[in-house]
Design a protein around this motif. Structure first.
Motif, PDB file in Angstrom:
ATOM      1  N   LYS A 166       0.831  -1.203   0.000  1.00 60.82           N
ATOM      2  CA  LYS A 166       0.000   0.000   0.000  1.00 60.82           C
ATOM      3  C   LYS A 166       0.871   1.261   0.000  1.00 60.82           C
ATOM      4  CE  LYS A 166      -2.878   2.727   3.105  1.00 60.82           C
ATOM      5  NZ  LYS A 166      -3.378   2.846   4.485  1.00 60.82           N
ATOM      6  N   LYS A 167       1.909   1.278   0.821  1.00 64.09           N
ATOM      7  CA  LYS A 167       2.807   2.434   0.875  1.00 64.09           C
ATOM      8  C   LYS A 167       3.482   2.671  -0.470  1.00 64.09           C
ATOM      9  CE  LYS A 167       3.924   2.207   5.825  1.00 64.09           C
ATOM     10  NZ  LYS A 167       4.994   1.983   6.832  1.00 64.09           N
TER      11      LYS A 167
ATOM     12  N   THR B 292      -6.353   1.775  -1.312  1.00 64.32           N
ATOM     13  CA  THR B 292      -5.726   2.716  -2.241  1.00 64.32           C
ATOM     14  C   THR B 292      -6.753   3.098  -3.299  1.00 64.32           C
ATOM     15  OG1 THR B 292      -4.902   1.181  -3.954  1.00 64.32           O
ATOM     16  CG2 THR B 292      -3.558   1.432  -1.948  1.00 64.32           C
ATOM     17  N   LYS B 293      -6.367   4.035  -4.143  1.00 64.74           N
ATOM     18  CA  LYS B 293      -7.249   4.473  -5.230  1.00 64.74           C
ATOM     19  C   LYS B 293      -6.943   3.764  -6.548  1.00 64.74           C
ATOM     20  CE  LYS B 293      -7.922   9.079  -3.255  1.00 64.74           C
ATOM     21  NZ  LYS B 293      -7.751  10.551  -3.467  1.00 64.74           N
ATOM     22  N   ALA B 294      -6.000   2.848  -6.514  1.00 66.79           N
ATOM     23  CA  ALA B 294      -5.597   2.152  -7.743  1.00 66.79           C
ATOM     24  C   ALA B 294      -6.713   1.238  -8.244  1.00 66.79           C
ATOM     25  CB  ALA B 294      -4.336   1.331  -7.484  1.00 66.79           C
TER      26      ALA B 294
ATOM     27  N   LEU C 299      -5.232  -3.746  -1.566  1.00 66.54           N
ATOM     28  CA  LEU C 299      -4.959  -2.530  -2.342  1.00 66.54           C
ATOM     29  C   LEU C 299      -6.245  -1.930  -2.900  1.00 66.54           C
ATOM     30  CD1 LEU C 299      -1.709  -3.663  -4.182  1.00 66.54           C
ATOM     31  CD2 LEU C 299      -1.935  -2.330  -2.070  1.00 66.54           C
TER      32      LEU C 299
ATOM     33  N   ASN D 107       2.433   6.765  -6.733  1.00 63.40           N
ATOM     34  CA  ASN D 107       1.252   7.209  -7.471  1.00 63.40           C
ATOM     35  C   ASN D 107       0.870   6.206  -8.564  1.00 63.40           C
ATOM     36  OD1 ASN D 107      -0.917   8.910  -8.139  1.00 63.40           O
ATOM     37  ND2 ASN D 107       0.290  10.045  -9.643  1.00 63.40           N
TER      38      ASN D 107
ATOM     39  N   VAL E  69       2.305   1.774  -3.466  1.00 61.21           N
ATOM     40  CA  VAL E  69       1.289   2.262  -4.408  1.00 61.21           C
ATOM     41  C   VAL E  69       1.045   3.751  -4.216  1.00 61.21           C
ATOM     42  CG1 VAL E  69      -1.172   2.130  -5.009  1.00 61.21           C
ATOM     43  CG2 VAL E  69       0.156   0.028  -4.723  1.00 61.21           C
ATOM     44  N   ASN E  70       0.920   4.181  -2.977  1.00 59.82           N
ATOM     45  CA  ASN E  70       0.652   5.596  -2.712  1.00 59.82           C
ATOM     46  C   ASN E  70       1.866   6.477  -3.011  1.00 59.82           C
ATOM     47  OD1 ASN E  70      -2.002   5.112  -1.904  1.00 59.82           O
ATOM     48  ND2 ASN E  70      -1.420   4.795   0.236  1.00 59.82           N
TER      49      ASN E  70
END
Length: 385
Positions: A90-91, A118-120, A114, A97, A93-94
């Motif tokens: 998660k870290k 997250t926004k993915a 995720l 970006n 991915v954020n």
């Protein structure tokens, strides 16, 4: 123009079917539009291949859903490890970006975390036909339905198995048949034959694949035994290794072969990255998976090498092979029928060549790398744009 970062998660780092397909994707998507970032759970030949392709790849030992976790202690270990490494993913991915995560197997559940945190967007690429345990089948279908933005099945048989659960909506899943490059048909036929002392004029029947409970190596041996007894000029070649921890399957295969009078003409070889050399040594390819094989890459590779293919008529093989045209499809688990079809090919050189040529044409027409990458790319574009 902005590049879109895509994170790829996978279940291993070897070079079997799904591993190769992942490599084909990241090596061939448009690097001007997409920036692939690959994180694998272990080191292995796939890591070096990724780096050779100029792809950013790292190793993070996130847990993979395997049978070893199917007990009380295993479940606890899995959950602890899952939470720990999912937080780290998660870290990443954020921080990076990352707009999209491509989860390349149902054995990787980190995409669920995720999707939640997250926004993915999540693409779940399904390379498996899960038959049992039923609980795992139902659980995976539930997760696919609720925690993916798009599910890609490697065959219509794989897609139908998801839909048959009554959990996955038909609209959630699309079929994209895998495609391969033509690099598997560029080797000299004599190298492996000389290595294994196989005469240049011998007919070689081969099988390549993971040694496990369902790929069908035992059925393969049973099918070729009568042929070996009747034909002194026939040799058999099996290539593949077991998962770490499942070496028992290899031991059983070795013991089975050792008990046969024709064992001198049965050649067992471990997995190798130089697999093209082994295809070049074959005249006939066989894949008798005793469970439906989703979309076996080895069949495409055999077809690209102009080999007739004999397989059981279920799973993805039914969508790849044209019965009586590019090879033969036999009733599942019917070893006698396998032997009969192999006999036809062993005894008829022109039939072997004719079917092999048609197989080569079919692979290039319907299962090319360019078509495959184009369709996968469109999935990415539709989700990101």
């Amino acid at each position: 123009m902005e590049k879109y970062k895509i994170l790829f998660l996978h279940a291993g780092a070897e070079l079997y079917g799904a591993d190769k397909i992942l490599l084909e994707i990241v090596d061939n998507i448009d690097r001007k539009t997409f920036e692939p970032i690959v994180i694998l759970p272990e080191d292995g030949p796939l890591v070096s291949k990724m780096r050779e392709a100029g792809v950013e790849v790292s190793v993070l030992p996130y847990p993979i859903l395997r049978r070893k976790f199917f007990n009380i202690r295993g479940i606890g270990n899995y959950i602890f490890s899952y939470i720990r490494f999912s937080r780290r993913l998660k870290k990443i991915v954020n921080k990076e970006n990352i707009r999209l995560v491509h989860v390349n197997t149902t054995a990787v559940l980190e995409g669920v975390w995720l999707k939640l945190f997250t926004k993915a967007k999540i693409v779940w690429h399904v390379h498996e036909i899960i038959m049992k345990p039923k609980f795992i089948y139902k659980m995976i279908c539930f997760l696919i339905q609720h925690f993916s933005d798009q599910t890609v099945a490697v065959s219509d048989a794989t897609k139908q198995r998801l839909i048959d659960s009554g959990i996955v909506d038909q609209a959630k899943v699309i079929t994209i048949h895998n495609g391969i490059s033509r690099d598997y048909s560029q080797s000299a036929p004599d190298y492996v034959r000389k290595l294994l002392n196989i005469p240049s004029d011998a007919i070689v029947i081969g099988m390549i694949g993971r040694v496990n409970a369902w790929k069908g190596q035992s059925d393969f041996i049973d099918a070729v035994c009568p042929i070996l007894q009747r034909n002194q000029n026939v040799h058999v070649l099996l290539v593949g290794s077991a998962y770490v921890g499942e070496e028992e399957y290899e031991k059983r295969l070795v013991n089975k072969v050792a008990s046969l009078a024709t064992r001198e003409r049965i050649h067992l070889c471990p997995f190798t990255e130089k697999i093209a050399d082994y295809y070049a040594a074959l005249n006939i390819f066989v894949l008798p998976s005793i469970q439906p094989d989703p979309f076996p890459t080895v069949v495409l590779e055999a077809m690209s090498n102009s080999l007739p293919v004999v397989a059981y008529n279920h799973g993805g093989a039914s969508e790849m092979i044209l019965d009586n045209e590019t090879g033969y499809l036999c009733p599942p688990l019917d070893v006698t029928k396998l032997t009969q079809k192999l006999d036809l090919l062993v005894g008829n050189t022109s039939l072997r060549l004719k079917m092999g040529q048609k197989a080569n044409i079919r692979q290039e027409k319907f299962f090319s790398l360019s078509q495959f990458v184009e369709r996968i790319t469109q999935v990415y574009v539709d989700l990101i744009s």
